[in-house]
Design a protein around this motif. Structure first.
Motif, PDB file in Angstrom:
ATOM      1  N   LEU A  25      13.989   3.534   2.775  1.00  0.00           N
ATOM      2  CA  LEU A  25      14.575   4.559   1.913  1.00  0.00           C
ATOM      3  C   LEU A  25      15.497   3.928   0.867  1.00  0.00           C
ATOM      4  O   LEU A  25      15.453   4.299  -0.308  1.00  0.00           O
ATOM      5  N   VAL A  26      16.317   2.987   1.285  1.00  0.00           N
ATOM      6  CA  VAL A  26      17.221   2.314   0.346  1.00  0.00           C
ATOM      7  C   VAL A  26      16.418   1.605  -0.745  1.00  0.00           C
ATOM      8  O   VAL A  26      16.727   1.711  -1.935  1.00  0.00           O
ATOM      9  N   GLN A  27      15.366   0.889  -0.355  1.00  0.00           N
ATOM     10  CA  GLN A  27      14.539   0.189  -1.344  1.00  0.00           C
ATOM     11  C   GLN A  27      13.882   1.163  -2.314  1.00  0.00           C
ATOM     12  O   GLN A  27      13.844   0.920  -3.525  1.00  0.00           O
ATOM     13  N   ALA A  28      13.356   2.267  -1.780  1.00  0.00           N
ATOM     14  CA  ALA A  28      12.709   3.263  -2.642  1.00  0.00           C
ATOM     15  C   ALA A  28      13.721   3.854  -3.624  1.00  0.00           C
ATOM     16  O   ALA A  28      13.407   4.067  -4.799  1.00  0.00           O
ATOM     17  N   HIS A  29      14.925   4.093  -3.163  1.00  0.00           N
ATOM     18  CA  HIS A  29      15.985   4.609  -4.033  1.00  0.00           C
ATOM     19  C   HIS A  29      16.292   3.604  -5.138  1.00  0.00           C
ATOM     20  O   HIS A  29      16.436   3.979  -6.314  1.00  0.00           O
ATOM     21  N   GLU A  30      16.370   2.331  -4.794  1.00  0.00           N
ATOM     22  CA  GLU A  30      16.625   1.276  -5.782  1.00  0.00           C
ATOM     23  C   GLU A  30      15.495   1.179  -6.804  1.00  0.00           C
ATOM     24  O   GLU A  30      15.715   0.745  -7.934  1.00  0.00           O
ATOM     25  N   GLN A  31      14.288   1.591  -6.418  1.00  0.00           N
ATOM     26  CA  GLN A  31      13.125   1.584  -7.314  1.00  0.00           C
ATOM     27  C   GLN A  31      13.036   2.846  -8.176  1.00  0.00           C
ATOM     28  O   GLN A  31      12.107   2.991  -8.957  1.00  0.00           O
ATOM     29  N   GLY A  32      13.957   3.775  -7.980  1.00  0.00           N
ATOM     30  CA  GLY A  32      13.972   4.973  -8.804  1.00  0.00           C
ATOM     31  C   GLY A  32      13.430   6.224  -8.155  1.00  0.00           C
ATOM     32  O   GLY A  32      13.287   7.256  -8.824  1.00  0.00           O
ATOM     33  N   CYS A  33      13.120   6.168  -6.863  1.00  0.00           N
ATOM     34  CA  CYS A  33      12.663   7.374  -6.168  1.00  0.00           C
ATOM     35  C   CYS A  33      13.856   8.272  -5.851  1.00  0.00           C
ATOM     36  O   CYS A  33      14.965   7.797  -5.605  1.00  0.00           O
ATOM     37  N   THR A  34      13.611   9.564  -5.851  1.00  0.00           N
ATOM     38  CA  THR A  34      14.575  10.542  -5.363  1.00  0.00           C
ATOM     39  C   THR A  34      14.336  10.664  -3.865  1.00  0.00           C
ATOM     40  O   THR A  34      13.187  10.743  -3.425  1.00  0.00           O
ATOM     41  N   LEU A  35      15.404  10.671  -3.085  1.00  0.00           N
ATOM     42  CA  LEU A  35      15.264  10.745  -1.633  1.00  0.00           C
ATOM     43  C   LEU A  35      15.626  12.129  -1.110  1.00  0.00           C
ATOM     44  O   LEU A  35      16.427  12.844  -1.706  1.00  0.00           O
ATOM     45  N   LEU A  56       0.820  -1.219   0.000  1.00  0.00           N
ATOM     46  CA  LEU A  56       0.000   0.000   0.000  1.00  0.00           C
ATOM     47  C   LEU A  56       0.853   1.269   0.000  1.00  0.00           C
ATOM     48  O   LEU A  56       0.442   2.289  -0.540  1.00  0.00           O
ATOM     49  N   LEU A  57       2.029   1.214   0.572  1.00  0.00           N
ATOM     50  CA  LEU A  57       2.957   2.348   0.478  1.00  0.00           C
ATOM     51  C   LEU A  57       3.631   2.342  -0.890  1.00  0.00           C
ATOM     52  O   LEU A  57       3.817   3.387  -1.508  1.00  0.00           O
ATOM     53  N   ASN A  58       3.975   1.165  -1.365  1.00  0.00           N
ATOM     54  CA  ASN A  58       4.675   1.047  -2.641  1.00  0.00           C
ATOM     55  C   ASN A  58       3.867   1.647  -3.794  1.00  0.00           C
ATOM     56  O   ASN A  58       4.440   2.123  -4.778  1.00  0.00           O
ATOM     57  N   GLU A  59       2.536   1.646  -3.679  1.00  0.00           N
ATOM     58  CA  GLU A  59       1.688   2.259  -4.710  1.00  0.00           C
ATOM     59  C   GLU A  59       2.009   3.735  -4.910  1.00  0.00           C
ATOM     60  O   GLU A  59       1.756   4.294  -5.977  1.00  0.00           O
ATOM     61  N   HIS A  60       2.572   4.372  -3.895  1.00  0.00           N
ATOM     62  CA  HIS A  60       2.908   5.804  -3.948  1.00  0.00           C
ATOM     63  C   HIS A  60       4.357   6.052  -4.359  1.00  0.00           C
ATOM     64  O   HIS A  60       4.771   7.205  -4.481  1.00  0.00           O
ATOM     65  N   LEU A  61       5.142   5.002  -4.532  1.00  0.00           N
ATOM     66  CA  LEU A  61       6.585   5.144  -4.734  1.00  0.00           C
ATOM     67  C   LEU A  61       7.018   4.726  -6.135  1.00  0.00           C
ATOM     68  O   LEU A  61       7.793   3.796  -6.313  1.00  0.00           O
ATOM     69  N   LYS A  62       6.547   5.415  -7.120  1.00  0.00           N
ATOM     70  CA  LYS A  62       6.916   5.162  -8.516  1.00  0.00           C
ATOM     71  C   LYS A  62       8.236   5.878  -8.829  1.00  0.00           C
ATOM     72  O   LYS A  62       8.601   6.849  -8.162  1.00  0.00           O
ATOM     73  N   PRO A  63       8.974   5.422  -9.865  1.00  0.00           N
ATOM     74  CA  PRO A  63      10.201   6.127 -10.253  1.00  0.00           C
ATOM     75  C   PRO A  63       9.953   7.620 -10.464  1.00  0.00           C
ATOM     76  O   PRO A  63       8.940   8.021 -11.048  1.00  0.00           O
ATOM     77  N   GLY A  64      10.860   8.425  -9.939  1.00  0.00           N
ATOM     78  CA  GLY A  64      10.745   9.874 -10.050  1.00  0.00           C
ATOM     79  C   GLY A  64      10.053  10.541  -8.884  1.00  0.00           C
ATOM     80  O   GLY A  64      10.168  11.754  -8.702  1.00  0.00           O
ATOM     81  N   VAL A  65       9.329   9.788  -8.075  1.00  0.00           N
ATOM     82  CA  VAL A  65       8.676  10.342  -6.890  1.00  0.00           C
ATOM     83  C   VAL A  65       9.750  10.771  -5.896  1.00  0.00           C
ATOM     84  O   VAL A  65      10.766  10.096  -5.721  1.00  0.00           O
ATOM     85  N   ILE A  66       9.539  11.896  -5.250  1.00  0.00           N
ATOM     86  CA  ILE A  66      10.459  12.374  -4.215  1.00  0.00           C
ATOM     87  C   ILE A  66       9.930  11.916  -2.863  1.00  0.00           C
ATOM     88  O   ILE A  66       8.842  12.313  -2.441  1.00  0.00           O
ATOM     89  N   LEU A  67      10.708  11.060  -2.208  1.00  0.00           N
ATOM     90  CA  LEU A  67      10.357  10.500  -0.902  1.00  0.00           C
ATOM     91  C   LEU A  67      11.262  11.108   0.159  1.00  0.00           C
ATOM     92  O   LEU A  67      12.480  11.000   0.080  1.00  0.00           O
ATOM     93  N   ALA A  68      10.657  11.749   1.150  1.00  0.00           N
ATOM     94  CA  ALA A  68      11.413  12.281   2.281  1.00  0.00           C
ATOM     95  C   ALA A  68      11.330  11.301   3.436  1.00  0.00           C
ATOM     96  O   ALA A  68      10.267  10.767   3.736  1.00  0.00           O
TER      97      ALA A  68
END
Length: 187
Positions: free
Chosen positions: A65-75, A38-50
């Motif tokens: 955070l590491v996983q989101a970065h590996e998925q293409g999110c900007t941290l 349910l969180l991953n639905e919001h974490l598409k490549p290019g999304v900025i995650l703080a």
């Protein structure tokens, strides 16, 4: 209200510390180790995650955070100058250096690029059934969330930090969801 919130902060910090002291090392290492669907639905490549760097017994978002970065999110991580100054979110990636800021916070160097998060992982001291959060008391996240109107704010907490009702002020901003080691909570 100020004194009541101060007492609640002390109570919930103590409960959190005791809880962490009682759970097994294995259970602690599994907590917040994978991004739930349910969180991953919001974490598409290019999304900025703080996110944030956990202090003490706070729920630790580092593996998320590491996983989101590996998925293409900007941290991004928060950058604080003082109790009264607005919090900024500065670009950060796993492995980048951090500096110590006020209140013992580890944060990016002020020269890092300022970004506007789409999704935020928010630390808290306690949360309630209406997804109101009790923070550290400086109001940094409430002020930040008030200007990040289209962002999706997720509190990270241990389940012991839940209470039915918390006192809140008119300027307190509710979360969109809370992630604990046991569940994903929304209204």
């Amino acid at each position: 209200m100020v004194e009541f919130k101060k007492a609640q902060r002390a109570r919930f910090r103590k409960l959190r510390d005791e809880y962490i002291g009682q759970i097994t090392v294995n259970d602690r290492s599994l907590a917040f180790s994978r991004i739930p669907g349910l969180l991953n639905e919001h974490l598409k490549p290019g999304v900025i995650l703080a996110g944030y760097v956990a202090l003490g017994s706070e729920a630790d978002p580092s593996r998320l955070l590491v996983q989101a970065h590996e998925q293409g999110c900007t941290l991004a991580l928060p950058h604080v100058i003082s109790k009264s100054s607005p919090m900024r979110f500065l670009r950060w990636a796993p492995g980048d250096d951090l500096i110590e800021g006020p209140f013992g916070l580890m944060q990016p160097n002020e020269q890092a690029e300022m970004v506007h998060p789409d999704v935020l992982l928010v630390p808290l001291v306690a949360f309630d059934d209406q997804l109101m959060r009790l923070g550290q008391g400086a109001g940094h996240y409430d002020r930040a969330l008030s200007v990040l109107e289209n962002s999706f704010a997720v509190g990270l907490a241990w389940s012991i930090q839940h209470v039915a009702v918390l006192p809140h002020d008119p300027w307190d901003i509710p979360l969109d969801a809370v992630l604990t080691e046991k569940s994903w909570i929304t209204l």
